[in-house]
Design an enzyme around this catalytic site. Structure first.
Site, PDB file in Angstrom:
ATOM      1  N   ASP A  39      -4.490  -3.662  -6.886  1.00 51.85           N
ATOM      2  CA  ASP A  39      -5.315  -4.116  -5.343  1.00 51.85           C
ATOM      3  C   ASP A  39      -4.648  -5.318  -4.558  1.00 51.85           C
ATOM      4  OD1 ASP A  39      -6.561  -4.927  -2.692  1.00 51.85           O
ATOM      5  OD2 ASP A  39      -8.917  -4.301  -4.211  1.00 51.85           O
ATOM      6  N   CYS A  70       0.816  -1.071   0.019  1.00 48.79           N
ATOM      7  CA  CYS A  70      -0.536   0.334  -0.166  1.00 48.79           C
ATOM      8  C   CYS A  70       0.871   0.986  -0.046  1.00 48.79           C
ATOM      9  CB  CYS A  70      -0.958   0.466   1.628  1.00 48.79           C
ATOM     10  SG  CYS A  70      -1.871  -1.515   1.352  1.00 48.79           S
ATOM     11  N   ALA A  71       1.852   1.395  -1.039  1.00 50.76           N
ATOM     12  CA  ALA A  71       2.731   2.494  -1.200  1.00 50.76           C
ATOM     13  C   ALA A  71       2.947   3.471  -1.806  1.00 50.76           C
ATOM     14  CB  ALA A  71       3.435   2.466  -2.542  1.00 50.76           C
ATOM     15  N   ALA A  72       1.593   4.257  -2.076  1.00 47.28           N
ATOM     16  CA  ALA A  72       1.487   5.786  -1.805  1.00 47.28           C
ATOM     17  C   ALA A  72       1.743   6.398  -1.473  1.00 47.28           C
ATOM     18  CB  ALA A  72       0.547   5.795  -3.000  1.00 47.28           C
ATOM     19  N   CYS A 118      -1.089   4.061  10.757  1.00 44.90           N
ATOM     20  CA  CYS A 118      -0.878   5.679  11.695  1.00 44.90           C
ATOM     21  C   CYS A 118      -2.353   6.175  11.669  1.00 44.90           C
ATOM     22  CB  CYS A 118      -0.899   7.252  10.469  1.00 44.90           C
ATOM     23  SG  CYS A 118      -1.808   7.088   8.958  1.00 44.90           S
ATOM     24  N   ASP A 143       1.615  -0.844   5.291  1.00 39.92           N
ATOM     25  CA  ASP A 143       1.337   0.260   5.382  1.00 39.92           C
ATOM     26  C   ASP A 143      -0.302   0.266   5.708  1.00 39.92           C
ATOM     27  OD1 ASP A 143       1.628   2.171   7.181  1.00 39.92           O
ATOM     28  OD2 ASP A 143       1.625   3.711   5.734  1.00 39.92           O
ATOM     29  N   GLY A 167       4.467   6.527  -1.465  1.00 36.97           N
ATOM     30  CA  GLY A 167       6.356   7.013  -1.829  1.00 36.97           C
ATOM     31  C   GLY A 167       7.612   6.693  -1.180  1.00 36.97           C
ATOM     32  N   ASP A 198      -0.295   0.528  -5.403  1.00 34.08           N
ATOM     33  CA  ASP A 198      -1.377   1.222  -4.987  1.00 34.08           C
ATOM     34  C   ASP A 198      -2.455   0.696  -5.857  1.00 34.08           C
ATOM     35  OD1 ASP A 198      -2.182   3.465  -3.350  1.00 34.08           O
ATOM     36  OD2 ASP A 198      -3.546   3.835  -4.952  1.00 34.08           O
TER      37      ASP A 198
END
Length: 442
Positions: free
Chosen positions: A308, A259-261, A380, A327, A263, A280
């Site tokens: 996905d 779930c990278a964006a 987060c 993440d 980056g 993403d």
């Protein structure tokens, strides 16, 4: 014709979009500033009004209520009054006369003389009578909710998890100004080099107490600096900088960032010499990953694609990566300081749906981890329902994984450290963050 300060009118426009239409404050503010260029002083004023009003919205609304006597007003009028109250009560260097004049003129321009009269009357009444003190509220939870502008359901949830004293500390902490922080693009640049580069551009920094590759700036537009454009650093919160090191990436590792964006963690992982596949679900966010990789001169180590993450196993097959980062999409409640609107736009029902998504992503990436490989799960947020509970349920479904302790940097104070790391905003003045590490048995 009388002129009012455009910063105040811009702030009303942005806040109305945020509170009425669910716009993101940072995006709405950036767009408004591009459309209505302001002086540097007025840009600071508009930004302060937007974020300060959002941080204290419930308090301001509670203080305003007696002066409206139950009268319903249009959303922008309500916002105009709240921004005026915020300036009159919180901005010592802003004279009340300027706030009253501009608020009245804005009401004339956006509405009519009758609304202008209402605005003037309310604000004059506030000057004469003064405002209520939230400390007079007898119920402790309601007093904290109104006093620190934290919705009651969040006060109740945090109190159940952390206790009343800790919840009060979190609430006070998220109403302080967020610190501009950056991660140095090591090893291409050193921390000392980037400090010197920014000093030459008039931006003073101090070393982060959370991450050895982090710096905290005293101000300035970091993204406009030559150092940023040269790829010397990326803008990232200090807590977020702890995630990539938890995977203990080595040169030559194959890493999946599920779930990278946009980056930030992807490029941090690649900085260790690994080959990173970054996913993403949205194509436009994949482009953000690619742009960040290019600016930091890491494109040769990062392959980004739109997928996905719940399709990871079907797409990549078994035992493809020896390091995987999830993440996960989450409520974002650890970002209350940086994104104050979250406290009003998120609802308990929204959060209740997230653990299912988080668990599905973990289930999908689990088969892609090589035996002996590591999987890090991070969010987060500060809610166990999205953190420890998700990990515990995953371990029940996947006994081939074992949770191991997340190493705690010696200078760090954290709310919880065994075996996962849980930071809350009051711990180190950074974002609330959760990090768990799981190892696949060989």
């Amino acid at each position: 014709m009388s002129k009012f300060n455009p910063a105040r009118n811009l702030a009303v426009t942005v806040l109305t979009a945020v509170m009425q239409r669910g716009a993101y404050a940072n995006i709405a503010l950036d767009a408004a500033l591009r459309e209505t260029p302001l002086t540097s002083v007025d840009t600071v004023l508009a930004t302060t009004i937007v974020y300060g009003s959002l941080q204290h919205w419930l308090t301001l609304d509670w203080q305003l209520a007696p002066f409206l006597h139950g009268k319903k007003v249009e959303p922008w009028v309500h916002t105009l009054l709240l921004t005026a109250l915020y300036q009159m009560t919180a901005l010592d260097r802003v004279p009340d006369r300027a706030v009253l004049f501009d608020s009245t003129e804005i009401a004339k321009k956006r509405g009519n003389p009758g609304l202008a009269k209402l605005i003037t009357g309310v604000l004059r009444h506030v000057q004469r009578q003064g405002l209520r003190d939230p400390q007079t509220i007898s119920d402790p939870a309601e007093r904290l909710s109104i006093g620190e502008s934290l919705p009651r359901w969040l006060v109740d949830q945090f109190t159940a998890i952390y206790g009343a004293e800790k919840t009060a500390a979190i609430a006070r902490s998220v109403n302080t100004l967020p610190r501009p922080t950056l991660r140095v693009n090591t090893p291409a640049f050193t921390v000392a080099q980037v400090q010197a580069m920014l000093q030459d551009e008039g931006i003073a920094t101090t070393a982060s107490t959370v991450s050895p590759v982090g710096l905290v700036a005293e101000g300035g537009h970091l993204a406009a600096t030559a150092a940023f454009k040269a790829g010397a650093f990326t803008i990232q919160d200090e807590s977020s900088m702890l995630v990539a090191p938890t995977l203990t990436v080595q040169p030559g590792d194959t890493v999946l960032d599920a779930c990278a964006a946009p980056g930030g963690k992807t490029t941090h992982l690649a900085s260790y010499g690994a080959q990173v596949t970054a996913l993403d679900i949205h194509a436009h966010k994949v482009r953000l990953i690619e742009q960040n990789a290019a600016r930091l001169h890491l494109s040769d180590r990062i392959h980004a694609e739109a997928l996905d993450a719940r399709q990871a196993a079907a797409h990549f097959g078994m035992a493809k990566f020896n390091k995987v980062l999830v993440d996960a999409p989450c409520s974002g409640l650890g970002l209350l300081r940086r994104k104050p609107e979250i406290r009003y736009t998120k609802k308990a029902d929204d959060i209740a749906r997230l653990p299912q998504i988080q668990g599905a992503i973990l289930d999908a990436v689990a088969p892609t981890v090589t035996p002996g490989g590591a999987l890090v799960y991070s969010t987060c947020t500060m809610l166990p329902a999205e953190n420890g509970d998700v990990v515990a349920a995953f371990l029940t479904r996947h006994p081939e994984f074992k949770q191991v302790a997340v190493p705690l940097p010696p200078q760090l104070t954290a709310t919880a450290t065994v075996p996962a790391l849980q930071l809350t905003p009051d711990d180190m003045g950074s974002d609330g963050f959760y990090i768990a590490k799981l190892v696949k048995q060989g």
